[in-house]
Each structure stands twice: as C-alpha cells, then as structure tokens.
Design a protein around this motif. Structure first.
Motif, PDB file in Angstrom:
ATOM      1  N   UNK A  21       0.834  -1.211   0.000  1.00 22.59           N
ATOM      2  CA  UNK A  21       0.000   0.000   0.000  1.00 22.59           C
ATOM      3  C   UNK A  21       0.862   1.251   0.000  1.00 22.59           C
ATOM      4  N   UNK A  22       1.926   1.238   0.809  1.00 26.52           N
ATOM      5  CA  UNK A  22       2.793   2.413   0.949  1.00 26.52           C
ATOM      6  C   UNK A  22       3.473   2.765  -0.383  1.00 26.52           C
ATOM      7  N   UNK A  23       4.041   1.762  -1.038  1.00 28.51           N
ATOM      8  CA  UNK A  23       4.728   2.015  -2.306  1.00 28.51           C
ATOM      9  C   UNK A  23       3.743   2.509  -3.357  1.00 28.51           C
ATOM     10  N   UNK A  24       2.541   1.948  -3.340  1.00 24.30           N
ATOM     11  CA  UNK A  24       1.547   2.323  -4.345  1.00 24.30           C
ATOM     12  C   UNK A  24       0.966   3.716  -4.106  1.00 24.30           C
ATOM     13  N   UNK A  25       0.788   4.097  -2.834  1.00 28.86           N
ATOM     14  CA  UNK A  25       0.022   5.309  -2.547  1.00 28.86           C
ATOM     15  C   UNK A  25       0.790   6.429  -1.856  1.00 28.86           C
ATOM     16  N   UNK A  26       1.838   6.107  -1.116  1.00 30.30           N
ATOM     17  CA  UNK A  26       2.473   7.132  -0.281  1.00 30.30           C
ATOM     18  C   UNK A  26       3.880   7.501  -0.705  1.00 30.30           C
ATOM     19  N   UNK A  27       4.548   6.650  -1.454  1.00 32.32           N
ATOM     20  CA  UNK A  27       5.955   6.857  -1.798  1.00 32.32           C
ATOM     21  C   UNK A  27       6.065   7.260  -3.267  1.00 32.32           C
ATOM     22  N   UNK A  28       6.883   8.264  -3.528  1.00 30.33           N
ATOM     23  CA  UNK A  28       7.104   8.694  -4.891  1.00 30.33           C
ATOM     24  C   UNK A  28       8.309   8.011  -5.504  1.00 30.33           C
ATOM     25  N   UNK A  29       8.253   7.797  -6.825  1.00 33.02           N
ATOM     26  CA  UNK A  29       9.408   7.263  -7.538  1.00 33.02           C
ATOM     27  C   UNK A  29       9.490   5.769  -7.617  1.00 33.02           C
ATOM     28  N   UNK A  30       8.470   5.044  -7.139  1.00 32.53           N
ATOM     29  CA  UNK A  30       8.528   3.582  -7.147  1.00 32.53           C
ATOM     30  C   UNK A  30       7.155   3.009  -7.466  1.00 32.53           C
ATOM     31  N   UNK A  31       7.156   1.752  -7.882  1.00 34.51           N
ATOM     32  CA  UNK A  31       5.916   1.015  -8.107  1.00 34.51           C
ATOM     33  C   UNK A  31       6.126  -0.428  -7.672  1.00 34.51           C
ATOM     34  N   UNK A  32       5.054  -1.095  -7.326  1.00 33.05           N
ATOM     35  CA  UNK A  32       5.115  -2.517  -7.009  1.00 33.05           C
ATOM     36  C   UNK A  32       5.101  -3.278  -8.331  1.00 33.05           C
ATOM     37  N   UNK A  33       6.186  -3.976  -8.636  1.00 35.52           N
ATOM     38  CA  UNK A  33       6.295  -4.713  -9.888  1.00 35.52           C
ATOM     39  C   UNK A  33       5.953  -6.183  -9.718  1.00 35.52           C
ATOM     40  N   UNK A  34       6.243  -6.740  -8.545  1.00 33.79           N
ATOM     41  CA  UNK A  34       5.986  -8.165  -8.305  1.00 33.79           C
ATOM     42  C   UNK A  34       5.818  -8.394  -6.809  1.00 33.79           C
ATOM     43  N   UNK A  35       5.084  -9.442  -6.470  1.00 36.43           N
ATOM     44  CA  UNK A  35       4.896  -9.842  -5.072  1.00 36.43           C
ATOM     45  C   UNK A  35       5.065 -11.344  -4.996  1.00 36.43           C
ATOM     46  N   UNK A  37       4.543 -14.613  -2.334  1.00 34.69           N
ATOM     47  CA  UNK A  37       4.011 -15.135  -1.075  1.00 34.69           C
ATOM     48  C   UNK A  37       3.501 -16.541  -1.350  1.00 34.69           C
ATOM     49  N   UNK A  38       3.794 -17.512  -0.481  1.00 29.15           N
ATOM     50  CA  UNK A  38       3.264 -18.861  -0.692  1.00 29.15           C
ATOM     51  C   UNK A  38       1.742 -18.870  -0.786  1.00 29.15           C
ATOM     52  N   UNK A  39       1.099 -17.923  -0.080  1.00 23.85           N
ATOM     53  CA  UNK A  39      -0.353 -17.767  -0.155  1.00 23.85           C
ATOM     54  C   UNK A  39      -0.660 -16.761  -1.263  1.00 23.85           C
ATOM     55  N   UNK A  40      -0.783 -17.258  -2.488  1.00 30.89           N
ATOM     56  CA  UNK A  40      -0.984 -16.343  -3.618  1.00 30.89           C
ATOM     57  C   UNK A  40      -2.329 -15.626  -3.532  1.00 30.89           C
ATOM     58  N   UNK A  41      -3.308 -16.237  -2.882  1.00 26.62           N
ATOM     59  CA  UNK A  41      -4.594 -15.564  -2.697  1.00 26.62           C
ATOM     60  C   UNK A  41      -4.434 -14.317  -1.848  1.00 26.62           C
ATOM     61  N   UNK A  42      -3.649 -14.436  -0.782  1.00 26.85           N
ATOM     62  CA  UNK A  42      -3.384 -13.275   0.070  1.00 26.85           C
ATOM     63  C   UNK A  42      -2.620 -12.210  -0.701  1.00 26.85           C
ATOM     64  N   UNK A  43      -1.652 -12.643  -1.514  1.00 28.20           N
ATOM     65  CA  UNK A  43      -0.881 -11.686  -2.310  1.00 28.20           C
ATOM     66  C   UNK A  43      -1.765 -10.957  -3.311  1.00 28.20           C
ATOM     67  N   UNK A  44      -2.645 -11.694  -3.976  1.00 24.04           N
ATOM     68  CA  UNK A  44      -3.541 -11.058  -4.947  1.00 24.04           C
ATOM     69  C   UNK A  44      -4.471 -10.061  -4.274  1.00 24.04           C
ATOM     70  N   UNK A  45      -4.905 -10.384  -3.067  1.00 24.79           N
ATOM     71  CA  UNK A  45      -5.746  -9.446  -2.320  1.00 24.79           C
ATOM     72  C   UNK A  45      -4.971  -8.182  -1.981  1.00 24.79           C
ATOM     73  N   UNK A  46      -3.690  -8.325  -1.640  1.00 27.75           N
ATOM     74  CA  UNK A  46      -2.881  -7.161  -1.267  1.00 27.75           C
ATOM     75  C   UNK A  46      -2.630  -6.232  -2.443  1.00 27.75           C
ATOM     76  N   UNK A  47      -2.603  -6.769  -3.672  1.00 31.04           N
ATOM     77  CA  UNK A  47      -2.309  -5.936  -4.845  1.00 31.04           C
ATOM     78  C   UNK A  47      -3.560  -5.609  -5.646  1.00 31.04           C
ATOM     79  N   UNK A  48      -4.730  -5.929  -5.117  1.00 29.08           N
ATOM     80  CA  UNK A  48      -5.975  -5.652  -5.833  1.00 29.08           C
ATOM     81  C   UNK A  48      -6.049  -4.164  -6.180  1.00 29.08           C
ATOM     82  N   UNK A  49      -6.327  -3.877  -7.451  1.00 27.04           N
ATOM     83  CA  UNK A  49      -6.440  -2.489  -7.897  1.00 27.04           C
ATOM     84  C   UNK A  49      -5.145  -1.859  -8.328  1.00 27.04           C
TER      85      UNK A  49
END
Length: 341
Positions: A21-35, A37-49
């Motif tokens: 969330x921080x990289x996507x919304x609060x930090x400038x100059x970066x983006x989330x490129x990959x995540x 986690x063994x729990x891919x469902x949890x990872x997909x929920x974290x990157x939703x949107x």
C-alpha cells in the motif's frame, strides 16, 4: 531518473501488505512490480487495484519478474537469509525488514556475502531511525548540549502478543528495535545483557514470561534499560528517555487529541506499531527509494542487522540463565567500518 523503481515485495502478510500500500500510494518514484508469497490468494488481495503487478508463490520468480530493480523483504525472519543471498546473486538492492536474519550465524553469512561483493546492497528496516522524535533526540545527543549520555530508559508495550509468540521473542523480536535504537542514539556498542523477570501478568498466555526488564551495558559505560510488556492490554507504547550529565530528554509521550466530556478527560493510545510509526515507515521507504534510484545505499547496514541479532541472542541466553551475558561480535569487515551510526 524519470522511470519508476520497480520493487518486488516478498511477503504479503500484515507488514508486507502495508508496504505494498505504501509504495503504491504514499511513496514517490517507485511502483510494485511483483509480489511473492506462498499464499498467492493473500498476495492477490494485497495488490488488488494495482496495475502491472505479477504475483508468484516463489521468491526467485518474483526477483526475476519483468521490471524488478529492487527488493523489499517483509516475509518471516527465517526466510530472509535465502532471499537476501538470491538478491545478491542478481545485484538487486534490498530493504529488509528486521530481523535481517534471526540467528547471528546466518546474519554473519549475509554480512560476509555482501562484503565479498565489495559494495552495500542492504538497508535493514529499523524504522525508528526515521521517526521524527527519535531523530530530534539523536540530534540533541550528538550536539553535546546535555553532556555525556549516562542512561537510556526505554518502554516497549504492545496490546497483546500473537498466538505463536514465545518468551525469547520478547527480546529477539520486540527489544531488537531498542537494541538498534540504543546503538544509534549513543554511538556505542552494547557489550552485555541482563534480563530480570517480575511475576508474569495474568493477561499473558500460559507459558509466556511477560513482562520483562532488560538491562544493557555499553562500551563507554552507559546503561540502557528496557521494560518490555507485550500483553499490556491497553495500547502500543514506545518511549525513550536519555539521562545525560547536564539534563535529560524524553520522547514517546503521545501528544494526541484530548477529549473532555462527562466529567473526565481522555486521549487515544495507538493500538498498533503501523499506526505509531506510520510516518517513520513512509520516510524510511521513501529514503530507500530515493537512494536506490541514485545508485546509493544508506540507512542501517547489514552489519547493524548482524549486531542486533548477536545482541538479541545474548539477551535470550540471559533470559535462560538469569545472569549477565557478554555480547560477542565477529570482526567488522572493512566495508562497514566507515559507516556512521
């Protein structure tokens, strides 16, 4: 420099999701490129949107994903060593949440591997160094206005401990932040640890010895005491008072809104470290992103991560023996000797 820094986030749990969330919304100059986690469902929920993110069950797949130029490790501590060494193989700069590696032997292997590279890639996530109050206290102590520091009195309280929290974790998880903060504030190494235990709180889970009182001695004769209480029941509190030859300074008193009504006054107490240190996390990650985009590595080093693990191990031995335990450190590699704490 106009291109966003693509970051692979390893771990999508409580801490990892917050960093996403921080990289996507609060930090400038970066983006989330990959995540990863063994729990891919949890990872997909974290990157939703969030557009353009790939999700992987394995660390190496995330490190090799298109657009990844840096790594943020927020997985459980025992997984850090393997992830760090994999990042080294790829020459990727890393922000690694604490503990860098829980066991000092593994942490030393990371230090030695980075030293063989001949350049720093790791910044360890001791976010208190980026907290505004801690930074003001550091500046005051460094100025010498209060004379030589003699003692640090620290408090570390949580509302409750997670189900899998152990007695050792009071030191090697909770107090590890005070270990780094004390070294940084005082500019001294911690040389010994003593742990005292009052009777356990009735709110502590069965078998958990909570609270505890941890006493550190430093190389220059200062004392650092930490009250750690992970089942306080009322809130998350972190405080630190420096007592010096010519005065004292205290941080951590909650200067929040005070509500007066119905014949009483009350103020809010933070319930979570992500609330208390939200600004510090933002500044920490922004500083890492800015430095990485410029080809630099700043902040707490792998050596700081190793030292924190070594001191914490001595603390756990002190818990078990009830005696004073000396801290033993390996020789510091040349790579880290000129780094100012």
């Amino acid at each position: 420099m106009s291109e966003l820094l693509g970051v692979a986030v390893l771990g999508a749990g409580h801490m990892g999701a917050d960093h996403i969330r921080r990289i996507d919304r609060a930090v400038g100059g970066a983006r989330v490129a990959a995540v990863a986690d063994p729990d891919t469902g949890r990872a997909k929920e974290a990157v939703a949107g969030i557009d353009g993110v790939t999700v992987h069950p394995e660390v190496t797949a995330a490190l090799d994903a298109p657009g990844v130029r840096a790594v943020l490790i927020a997985s459980p501590g025992p997984a850090h060593e393997e992830a760090l060494l994999a990042a080294f193989e790829r020459g990727l700069p890393v922000l690694c949440e604490k503990p860098m590696v829980p066991e000092s032997a593994g942490a030393l292997r990371v230090v030695e591997a980075e030293a063989r590279l001949g350049r720093r890639l790791v910044q360890v996530g001791f976010m208190r160094r980026y907290d505004a109050e801690y930074q003001r206290l550091k500046s005051l102590l460094d100025s010498g206005r209060l004379g030589r520091p003699l003692m640090l009195h620290c408090t570390h309280r949580n509302v409750s401990s997670p189900p899998d929290f152990t007695t050792a974790m009071l030191v090697n998880s909770s107090v590890s932040h005070e270990i780094d903060a004390a070294r940084w504030l005082l500019g001294q190494e911690l040389t010994s640890v003593t742990v005292l235990r009052p009777r356990s709180s009735s709110h502590a889970p069965q078998g958990l010895l909570d609270p505890q009182f941890v006493l550190f001695e430093t190389a220059d004769g200062a004392l650092v005491d930490v009250e750690v209480f992970v089942n306080s029941g009322f809130g998350y509190q972190v405080r630190c008072e420096a007592v010096c030859e010519s005065g004292s300074a205290r941080i951590g008193d909650e200067h929040t809104m005070v509500v007066t009504a119905a014949g009483s006054a009350s103020e809010a107490v933070a319930q979570d470290y992500l609330v208390r240190f939200a600004d510090a996390y933002d500044r920490e990650v922004q500083a890492w992103v800015d430095a990485t985009r410029e080809g630099r590595v700043t902040g707490p080093s792998a050596w700081d991560g190793y030292t924190a693990s070594a001191v914490a191990e001595a603390g756990v031995r002190a818990q078990r023996t009830g005696g004073r335990v000396a801290v033993e450190l390996a020789p510091c590699p040349e790579l880290y000797r000129d780094i100012s704490r």
